[in-house]
Motif scaffolding. Structure first.
Motif, mmCIF file in Angstrom:
data_model
loop_
_atom_site.group_PDB
_atom_site.id
_atom_site.type_symbol
_atom_site.label_atom_id
_atom_site.label_comp_id
_atom_site.label_asym_id
_atom_site.label_seq_id
_atom_site.Cartn_x
_atom_site.Cartn_y
_atom_site.Cartn_z
ATOM 1 N N ALA A 93 0.841 -1.198 0.000
ATOM 2 C CA ALA A 93 0.000 0.000 0.000
ATOM 3 C C ALA A 93 0.877 1.249 0.000
ATOM 4 O O ALA A 93 0.581 2.230 -0.686
ATOM 5 C CB ALA A 93 -0.926 -0.013 1.211
ATOM 6 N N GLU A 135 2.182 1.773 -3.347
ATOM 7 C CA GLU A 135 1.080 2.280 -4.152
ATOM 8 C C GLU A 135 0.937 3.794 -3.955
ATOM 9 O O GLU A 135 0.786 4.556 -4.908
ATOM 10 C CB GLU A 135 -0.197 1.546 -3.739
ATOM 11 C CG GLU A 135 -1.472 1.975 -4.427
ATOM 12 C CD GLU A 135 -1.558 1.501 -5.877
ATOM 13 O OE1 GLU A 135 -0.723 0.679 -6.280
ATOM 14 O OE2 GLU A 135 -2.465 1.986 -6.589
ATOM 15 N N VAL A 136 1.026 4.215 -2.720
ATOM 16 C CA VAL A 136 0.913 5.655 -2.435
ATOM 17 C C VAL A 136 2.037 6.421 -3.128
ATOM 18 O O VAL A 136 1.820 7.481 -3.706
ATOM 19 C CB VAL A 136 0.930 5.919 -0.906
ATOM 20 C CG1 VAL A 136 1.140 7.399 -0.610
ATOM 21 C CG2 VAL A 136 -0.353 5.417 -0.275
ATOM 22 N N ARG A 145 1.217 6.551 -6.808
ATOM 23 C CA ARG A 145 -0.020 7.213 -7.186
ATOM 24 C C ARG A 145 -0.101 8.650 -6.669
ATOM 25 O O ARG A 145 -0.458 9.562 -7.388
ATOM 26 C CB ARG A 145 -1.156 6.389 -6.575
ATOM 27 C CG ARG A 145 -2.490 6.653 -7.178
ATOM 28 C CD ARG A 145 -3.452 5.617 -6.660
ATOM 29 N NE ARG A 145 -4.748 6.212 -6.416
ATOM 30 C CZ ARG A 145 -5.701 5.639 -5.702
ATOM 31 N NH1 ARG A 145 -5.482 4.453 -5.142
ATOM 32 N NH2 ARG A 145 -6.847 6.234 -5.537
ATOM 33 N N THR A 146 0.228 8.834 -5.414
ATOM 34 C CA THR A 146 0.085 10.145 -4.797
ATOM 35 C C THR A 146 1.428 10.865 -4.725
ATOM 36 O O THR A 146 1.516 12.070 -4.958
ATOM 37 C CB THR A 146 -0.484 10.003 -3.375
ATOM 38 O OG1 THR A 146 -1.559 9.080 -3.417
ATOM 39 C CG2 THR A 146 -0.917 11.345 -2.819
ATOM 40 N N GLY A 147 2.435 10.113 -4.371
ATOM 41 C CA GLY A 147 3.768 10.688 -4.239
ATOM 42 C C GLY A 147 3.880 11.628 -3.057
ATOM 43 O O GLY A 147 2.952 11.760 -2.250
ATOM 44 N N ASN A 190 5.877 17.958 -6.636
ATOM 45 C CA ASN A 190 5.390 16.604 -6.376
ATOM 46 C C ASN A 190 6.281 15.565 -7.051
ATOM 47 O O ASN A 190 6.625 15.684 -8.224
ATOM 48 C CB ASN A 190 3.948 16.480 -6.873
ATOM 49 C CG ASN A 190 3.389 15.101 -6.557
ATOM 50 O OD1 ASN A 190 3.315 14.245 -7.420
ATOM 51 N ND2 ASN A 190 3.030 14.906 -5.295
#
Ligand code: B12
Lengths: 211, 491, 482
Positions: free
Chosen positions: C27, C30-31, C34-36, C59
């Motif tokens: 997870a 994944e962050v 996806r979010t960084g 970002n």
């Protein structure tokens, strides 16, 4: 002979060595009373002080006590009544209906360590057994232990039985056990109370000296 | 949605003191001790029972061959339930592995007066007070009295205690007695509250507590009561108060061997009498403080030994009666809290079934309901750890993290709304800012404990008025009969 | 002797299964994809741009393979030496060390009983206590030196206040990259040069991201400086569930792990092999009082779970314990501090900090430091587990003593009772003795001991020439910033 060696050996709790030293002193015609007072009891006093100051702990104190009592086995027959002073005979037991053992045993060992000849009659002892033991052994000290509020009154009963048998005056009565208090001791007419095994001897000796 | 296979979760933290090999060693040590050292049993009928089962008997010493022990262990039940007398199932106790119920302890001579805060003798009125307060505490799962009543007829403290407590709490009680007679009286009261003998058998509403003596002795009354309970299928505890370095070895493993062995005598007796009756072992396991020769209730060794014994008892497939929430302090202070905090958390992690002595102070000599109230809060905190961390799509919150993004905050998130209540809400722990705390009177936790306890005492009624009249009368009758019996005995 | 025995030499404790840890790890990856995270430092952005990471403004999103490559390069062992040159602090799997926290703005004044601003002298005193108390293995400043000539250089003065009274290894906070450089210079002077410092680092640099997922300029400066010099550092998020992290513990762990992993990649890009320690104060925001809780059970639970993750990743862990929300030393302080000490110790985190914090991390208390000494001792005793060697099983002894015997006078007791915990502050006397000794509370005894140590303990002094050299570094910093 240098009795301080005896004192030191006692403080270090070496039972066999101490016994040898005491025997040696006896053979060298040192007065038994001196061996006791200047050698052994001086040592036990120091042990008591150290315990109080937190420098010594129960197992160490008991080891000294054990050493003391095994030397007393050798010395006792040599001592005259007057020599013995406070270190007389003690009967100790837990009262009827009470099975708590170890606190009373600790108290017994401390008295042994102070030179007393201790007769530990065990737990769950009837009033009669206490009285008979006093009659038989003629101790100067009687110790009773109770850990239950329900069995505490038995200690008073024993004292009354001693009175009835006309031998109350022969012994000093000391009581102890977790729920027991000074007030309770006064209430039932015990002479002494000690909150723990460590102070019991000191309290007793002080009392006997002033008696 | 991610599909996942072959997946293991830890529902609750994994906590372990002993390895399998170590458990085996201690278990075998127990078997060898019972076989070769044996135990004293001061009860002729019990000795006969053991002899018939194949034990060697020599005087009062009984030697138990392994098969006798294993047979007994094979018939103890895997689950037993205790039922609150009013039928409220939220207070039902399920005795099975890894379910913990915390409660006070039995019979100290003194009590902290709830008004004066001074130590005094434990009185009859205290029993109902303790029952009532415990009834209200959310984390107290079963009740003991915290004292032995000093102001009733000598020898009847046990019976009065149960009579008063059972009518002031529906939380199941753990009772005790001096002898078989008291045991019988209490049984009758349990039956009265259950509404009949059959009902009681179906739904027992209390557990009975008895003790062997370390090292390795079962006295007459202890085994006599054990037999009575087995005969009547009253769930019972048979557990010692073992004193490390005093009545058992100073090394912990040795202590565990002796404690298990002497308890096993009760297990065997109960299973021989009535296979399948519930018997719980464990007890107080601590050390003799070598400075003050006091049996320590606050030593870290108490926590360690209790947790290790829990593993052993569960290894034997028996339920465990453990110890926590107690202290050596004379008056509530930080020491009370730190000792209780350590033992409660350790007991919780060990998964002991019953955990007693929440509210014991002065090394077991003074009961203190304020301590119980403090313990209740600590138990609540420990339960959070026991619950572990839930890991799934929802809790991982990848989407929410993405929504909020770097530098944001979660206070407006739906996810926060849905989950923040899972977090523990304190009732006694203060989380004010310093200013608010000063504003509210700079209270210490002790102040708050006293307030909360007194508030419960004043305002919480408990179930006294819900007691069926018939049962109430029956209990009064039993008390009267006990008084008469006691009078006769005196003569 | 029995063979093939597996023995637990200490208590085992684990909150998460490996599968659960994997889920949190994936997870977190994944962050990062996806979010960084946001990085506010030009140099760092440059480094990311020259890598496979995807940069949009501030970002940064990082592909998983970069994380896993970076993870291969991290040392699993760091050894610190105090100014006494003792290599006393070994950070490696399953070792646990306790230490204070840092920078508390207020101090509980022992005379007035009120709180006030923390001073140089307070830090000095805290350092002295940590030097004196055996269960503390490292020092953080406890309080913040608020009477330094310039807030921009307070960190150098604070280090000095610590060094004067404490010979143990340290964890240091710093104002910015420049501040850290000065601290490092001072460290090199003490350990005998840059090379010696590399082998015998005196301190770990404490650095923190801003949750969620933000890395400000000063933090990144410090990270890059640490990477450049191979200075041990920790990047420790302080999220609060429900405010700066998801309200669920798992979510909070995911987020803080992504924050850590981002730092790991950054350090790797700068200089592979940076000794980076994972960390975190992972707790909840109290939703009634909106305070950041240092006593919540969730702090214990989340920290222990975080430690499980660190072990799985083979990274050293900086965790939290010995702290409370209580404003003063009372039952709450004792209960909460004991609880989080217990779990942080059992979890096996390598460095456990914040020992002694009161008032949810805003108030310093010397007495609290002394109180915790006892509690750490108790917890360590618990962690020792059960020895089942023959002598400890004691079957022969049990047979010899027999039913209804006694053990106090046996040789075996004489030998083994010394393995028990020996209390210094806990009172175990009987009621009477306690009363005769003045009915003292734990707080009374803690106060006495605190005063006694402050009056009578003497820290091994520092070489005078060295002191002067250190003061020169501070002086030149003060001059630069005046
Ligand atoms: C261990 C223990 C037991 C063991 C005893 C094993 C054994 N071999 O001794 C067992 C499990 C058998 C037991 C049984 C019971 N116990 Co119990 N037991 C205890 C416990 C936990 C520790 C006692 C102890 O050994 N302490 C350590 C020793 C070293 O301390 P001590 O005995 O106090 O002795 C010191 C001093 O008091 C003094 N001292 C003692 N005797 C003497 C004598 C003299 C002359 C002197 C000078 C000094 C002195 O010196 C000692 C050293 O400093 C106490 C709680 C407590 N903290 O006291 C309860 C306790 C005493 N027991 C209690 C109870 C209720 C019982 C039972 C009735 C329980 C039951 N329902 O079955 C039974 C009664 C059995 C019986 N008929 O006696 C209650 C008493 C309550 C009351 N109102 O009186 C206590 C307080 C526990 C409690 N809170 O419920 N018990």
């Amino acid at each position: 002979m240098d009795l301080s060696k005896i004192t030191e050996t006692l403080i270090s709790g070496k039972s066999d060595e101490l016994k040898k030293l005491v025997e040696e002193a006896i053979n060298n015609d040192v007065k038994p009373a001196d061996i006791l007072n200047q050698g052994l009891l001086t040592g036990m006093d120091a042990v008591g002080q150290k315990w109080k100051a937190g420098e010594m702990f129960m197992p160490e104190v008991l080891r000294c006590a054990k050493a003391m009592s095994s030397s007393m086995d050798v010395l006792r027959p040599m001592l005259k009544d007057d020599d013995i002073g406070n270190a007389g005979t003690m009967i100790i037991g837990t009262v009827a209906g009470d099975l708590h053992d170890i606190g009373k045993d600790l108290a017994a060992m401390m008295f042994e360590g102070a030179g007393y000849k201790v007769i530990n009659i065990g737990i769950d002892q009837s009033n009669e057994n206490f009285v008979n033991a006093v009659k038989e052994h003629k101790p100067n000290l009687l110790g009773m232990s109770a850990l239950l509020t329900t069995t505490m009154p038995r200690m008073g009963e024993v004292i009354n039985s001693l009175k009835e048998a006309g031998i109350r005056d022969q012994v000093t009565v000391i009581i102890g056990g977790a729920p027991v208090t000074e007030e309770f001791a006064d209430e039932i007419g015990a002479d002494l109370y000690a909150p723990n095994a460590g102070t019991a001897v000191e309290i007793t000796n002080e009392y006997l000296q002033n008696k | 949605m991610i599909n996942r296979t072959n997946y293991t979760v830890q529902q609750s933290p994994h906590f372990e003191i002993l390895s399998e090999n170590q458990k085996e060693r201690i278990f075998n040590g127990m078997m060898r001790t019972l076989q070769y050292t044996g135990a004293h049993v001061h009860h002729e009928k019990a000795r006969e029972l053991f002899k018939k089962a194949g034990c060697k008997v020599d005087g009062v010493t009984v030697y138990f061959p392994p098969q006798v022990i294993l047979n007994a262990l094979s018939t103890v039940p895997a689950v037993t339930e205790i039922f609150p007398w009013d039928g409220d199932d939220s207070k039902r106790i399920i005795i099975e592995k890894k379910r913990s119920y915390f409660g006070p302890g039995p019979t100290p001579p003194n009590f902290i007066d709830t008004e004066t805060l001074e130590r005094r003798k434990y009185l009859r009125k205290d029993a109902s007070l303790v029952a009532r307060v415990c009834d209200a505490l959310p984390n107290i799962g079963y009740v003991q009295s915290l004292g032995s009543i000093s102001d009733v007829t000598n020898g009847l403290a046990d019976v009065y205690e149960f009579a008063d407590m059972v009518r002031n709490t529906t939380t199941p009680i753990m009772s005790w007695s001096f002898t078989r007679e008291g045991c019988h009286d209490i049984h009758r009261m349990g039956i009265a509250m259950a509404g009949g003998e059959e009902e009681f058998k179906q739904r027992p509403n209390y557990v009975f507590y008895g003790e062997p003596i370390s090292p390795l002795v079962s006295d007459f009354h202890a085994i006599d009561k054990c037999i009575y309970c087995a005969e009547h299928r009253i769930p019972q505890v048979y557990s010692p108060c073992a004193i490390g370095g005093g009545t058992v070895p100073a090394s912990h493993a040795g202590q565990l061997v002796v404690a298990l062995s002497e308890s096993m005598v009760g297990v065997i007796a109960s299973q021989l009498i009535n296979p399948g009756t519930c018997v719980i072992i464990g007890g107080v396991q601590s050390i003799l403080d070598m400075r003050y020769s006091v049996y320590s209730y606050g030593a870290p060794e108490l926590s360690l030994l209790s947790a290790a014994l829990t593993e052993m008892v569960h290894y034997c497939n028996l339920p465990m009666y453990s110890t926590a929430g107690c202290t050596d302090t004379k008056k509530m202070d930080m020491q009370s809290a730190m000792e209780a905090s350590l033992s409660i958390n350790a007991a919780m992690m060990s998964g002991a079934n019953f955990v007693h002595d929440c509210g014991y102070t002065e090394s077991g000599l003074t009961g203190d309901i304020f301590q119980t109230v403090m313990d209740d809060e600590i138990i609540g905190m420990a339960r959070i750890i026991e619950k572990g961390v839930e890991v799934n799509e929802k809790t991982l919150a990848i989407d929410q993290i993405n929504n909020v993004g770097p530098g944001g905050h979660y206070l407006y998130e739906e996810h926060t709304m849905n989950h923040f209540k899972d977090n523990w809400m304190p009732s006694l722990m203060d989380r004010n800012s310093y200013e608010d705390w000063v504003e509210q009177g700079s209270k210490t936790m002790k102040d708050r404990i006293i307030e909360k306890t007194r508030d419960l005492i004043e305002n919480y009624e408990g179930p006294r008025n819900k007691v069926p009249e018939k049962a109430d009368n029956e209990i009064e009758k039993i008390l009267q009969e006990a008084e008469e019996r006691q009078k006769k005995e005196k003569k | 002797m029995k063979i093939n025995q597996k023995i637990n030499k200490s208590t085992k404790f684990k909150v998460l299964s490996d599968d659960q840890i994997e889920m949190i790890y994936y997870a977190a990856l994944e962050v990062l994809e996806r979010t960084g995270g946001n990085v506010y430092h030009d140099g760092a952005i440059e480094l990311f741009k020259n890598s496979q990471a995807v940069v949009r403004g501030n970002n940064v999103r990082i592909p998983s393979f970069m994380v896993e490559e970076a993870l291969n390069y991290y040392p699993s062992k760091i050894t610190l030496a105090g100014r006494n040159k003792k290599r006393s602090l070994h950070i490696q799997k399953d070792t646990v060390a306790f230490g204070t926290g840092s920078d508390l703005p207020f101090t509980y004044d022992r005379k007035t009983g009120e709180r006030r601003r923390t001073t140089y002298k307070d830090v000095n005193n805290a350092a002295k206590l940590v030097d004196a108390l055996s269960n503390y293995d490292f020092l953080m400043s406890h309080g913040i030196v608020s009477d330094a000539p310039n807030p921009q250089t307070y960190d150098r003065h604070q280090f000095m206040a610590m060094l004067e009274q404490c010979t143990k290894p340290m964890v240091l906070t710093s104002v910015d990259g420049e501040g850290l450089e000065d601290l490092w210079k001072m460290g090199c002077l003490i350990q005998g040069g840059e090379e010696e410092f590399k082998l015998n680092p005196l301190f770990v640099a404490y650095i923190e991201p801003i949750s969620p997922l933000k890395n400000d300029r000063t933090a990144v400066e410090k990270l890059l400086f640490a990477a450049e010099k191979k200075l041990p550092a920790m990047y420790t998020p302080c999220p609060s569930a429900g405010a700066t992290a998801p309200a669920t513990i798992a979510g909070m762990l995911v987020q803080s792990l992504s924050e850590t992993l981002l730092a790991i990649v950054l350090c790797h890009l700068k200089n592979p092999g940076t000794p980076l320690i994972m960390g975190g104060v992972t707790t909840v925001l109290d939703m009634k009082k909106s305070t950041y809780s240092y006593g919540a059970p969730e702090l214990s639970l989340a920290s222990a779970a975080n430690t499980d993750i660190s072990k799985w990743l083979n990274l050293p862990m900086f965790s939290t314990g010995g702290c409370t929300d209580s404003k003063i030393l009372d039952e709450q302080a004792a209960a909460e501090q004991m609880m989080n000490l217990f779990y942080s110790y059992l979890s096996g985190a390598n460095l456990i900090h914040d020992v002694g914090y009161i008032d949810h991390g805003t108030n310093a208390s010397l007495e609290s430091l002394v109180l915790n000494q006892e509690m750490m001792g108790m917890v360590k005793q618990f962690g020792k587990g059960i020895n089942t060697d023959d002598d400890y099983l004691a079957l022969d002894l049990i047979e010899k003593v027999g039913p209804s015997g006694e053990y106090v006078t046996t040789e075996h007791t004489f030998e083994h009772w010394k393995e028990w915990f020996l209390p210094e502050l806990q009172d175990r006397s009987d009621y009477e003795t306690w009363k005769n000794n003045g009915s003292k509370t734990m707080l009374d005894r803690v106060k006495e001991k605190t005063q006694d140590l402050l009056d009578n303990y003497e820290t091994e002094p520092m070489d005078e020439k060295l002191q002067k050299e250190l003061k020169d570094v501070i002086k030149s910093a003060d001059e630069r910033h005046s």
